[in-house]
Scaffold this motif. Structure first.
Motif, PDB file in Angstrom:
ATOM      1  N   ARG A  24     -95.019  51.466 -13.649  1.00 47.99           N
ATOM      2  CA  ARG A  24     -93.771  51.995 -14.207  1.00 47.99           C
ATOM      3  C   ARG A  24     -93.913  52.343 -15.694  1.00 47.99           C
ATOM      4  O   ARG A  24     -93.191  53.200 -16.194  1.00 47.99           O
ATOM      5  CB  ARG A  24     -92.609  51.039 -13.970  1.00 47.99           C
ATOM      6  N   LEU A  25     -94.860  51.704 -16.391  1.00 48.25           N
ATOM      7  CA  LEU A  25     -95.149  52.064 -17.780  1.00 48.25           C
ATOM      8  C   LEU A  25     -96.259  53.113 -17.847  1.00 48.25           C
ATOM      9  O   LEU A  25     -96.162  54.077 -18.597  1.00 48.25           O
ATOM     10  CB  LEU A  25     -95.555  50.821 -18.581  1.00 48.25           C
ATOM     11  N   SER A  27     -97.011  55.395 -15.880  1.00 44.33           N
ATOM     12  CA  SER A  27     -96.553  56.730 -15.500  1.00 44.33           C
ATOM     13  C   SER A  27     -95.859  57.449 -16.650  1.00 44.33           C
ATOM     14  O   SER A  27     -95.700  58.663 -16.623  1.00 44.33           O
ATOM     15  CB  SER A  27     -95.618  56.646 -14.294  1.00 44.33           C
ATOM     16  N   LYS A  28     -95.454  56.708 -17.670  1.00 44.21           N
ATOM     17  CA  LYS A  28     -94.775  57.298 -18.819  1.00 44.21           C
ATOM     18  C   LYS A  28     -95.747  57.636 -19.961  1.00 44.21           C
ATOM     19  O   LYS A  28     -95.359  58.250 -20.944  1.00 44.21           O
ATOM     20  CB  LYS A  28     -93.677  56.371 -19.313  1.00 44.21           C
ATOM     21  N   ILE A  29     -96.990  57.221 -19.822  1.00 42.77           N
ATOM     22  CA  ILE A  29     -97.993  57.505 -20.850  1.00 42.77           C
ATOM     23  C   ILE A  29     -98.533  58.905 -20.598  1.00 42.77           C
ATOM     24  O   ILE A  29     -99.053  59.211 -19.524  1.00 42.77           O
ATOM     25  CB  ILE A  29     -99.131  56.471 -20.826  1.00 42.77           C
ATOM     26  N   ASP A  30     -98.387  59.758 -21.601  1.00 45.01           N
ATOM     27  CA  ASP A  30     -98.792  61.152 -21.455  1.00 45.01           C
ATOM     28  C   ASP A  30     -99.410  61.637 -22.757  1.00 45.01           C
ATOM     29  O   ASP A  30     -98.922  61.314 -23.842  1.00 45.01           O
ATOM     30  CB  ASP A  30     -97.563  61.997 -21.106  1.00 45.01           C
ATOM     31  N   LEU A  61     -93.155  57.316 -28.827  1.00 47.25           N
ATOM     32  CA  LEU A  61     -92.149  57.965 -27.984  1.00 47.25           C
ATOM     33  C   LEU A  61     -90.752  57.854 -28.573  1.00 47.25           C
ATOM     34  O   LEU A  61     -89.937  58.766 -28.423  1.00 47.25           O
ATOM     35  CB  LEU A  61     -92.149  57.347 -26.584  1.00 47.25           C
ATOM     36  N   THR A  62     -90.466  56.749 -29.248  1.00 46.00           N
ATOM     37  CA  THR A  62     -89.132  56.535 -29.807  1.00 46.00           C
ATOM     38  C   THR A  62     -88.841  57.441 -30.996  1.00 46.00           C
ATOM     39  O   THR A  62     -87.691  57.536 -31.429  1.00 46.00           O
ATOM     40  CB  THR A  62     -88.970  55.072 -30.253  1.00 46.00           C
ATOM     41  N   PHE A 108     -95.246  53.186 -27.292  1.00 41.33           N
ATOM     42  CA  PHE A 108     -93.864  53.068 -26.829  1.00 41.33           C
ATOM     43  C   PHE A 108     -92.889  52.708 -27.953  1.00 41.33           C
ATOM     44  O   PHE A 108     -91.706  52.507 -27.711  1.00 41.33           O
ATOM     45  CB  PHE A 108     -93.762  52.043 -25.696  1.00 41.33           C
TER      46      PHE A 108
END
Length: 121
Positions: A24-25, A27-30, A61-62, A108
């Motif tokens: 779930r984490l 998959s957010k790393i790009d 990301l923030t 993140f």
């Protein structure tokens, strides 16, 4: 005694650490490139004795907006300092995991103070 570890073995430990990131984490790393270098070379304005185990370079990301043209973020792990604080291969693998988690957390937007408080410093 500093454990001996080939570049390939160290890279494998980094790969295992990256694969251990929950899906779930992960998959957010790009747009993040991961590198291994022997040692960190301090910038001219830094203390020449600066030693790092890892470094995240990029825009968390923030803090990023919609910038599809952004260069990849970069995570670098420094092999020699990690080896120097470990006394076994198992410790190296664990320290690599801790360092990967720490640097990915910066991606993140999690700061050092929070990471230290959570035990990932």
């Amino acid at each position: 005694m500093v454990p001996a570890m080939s570049d390939e073995e160290f890279d494998e430990a980094v790969g295992v650490a990256l694969e251990s990131i929950p899906e779930r984490l992960a998959s957010k790393i790009d747009n993040v490139a991961v590198f291994v270098e022997d040692v960190y070379t301090p910038e001219p304005w830094e203390d020449p004795e600066t030693t790092l185990l890892g470094l995240y370079e990029g825009i968390p990301l923030t803090e990023r907006g919609e910038a599809p043209w952004a260069m990849p973020d970069r995570i670098t792990l420094y092999k020699e300092p990690i080896l120097s604080i470990c006394s076994s291969r198992e410790e190296v693998v664990e320290q690599v995991r801790i360092t990967v988690v720490h640097e990915v957390a910066h991606y993140f937007g999690i700061d050092d103070e929070t990471l230290h408080r959570l035990g990932w410093g």
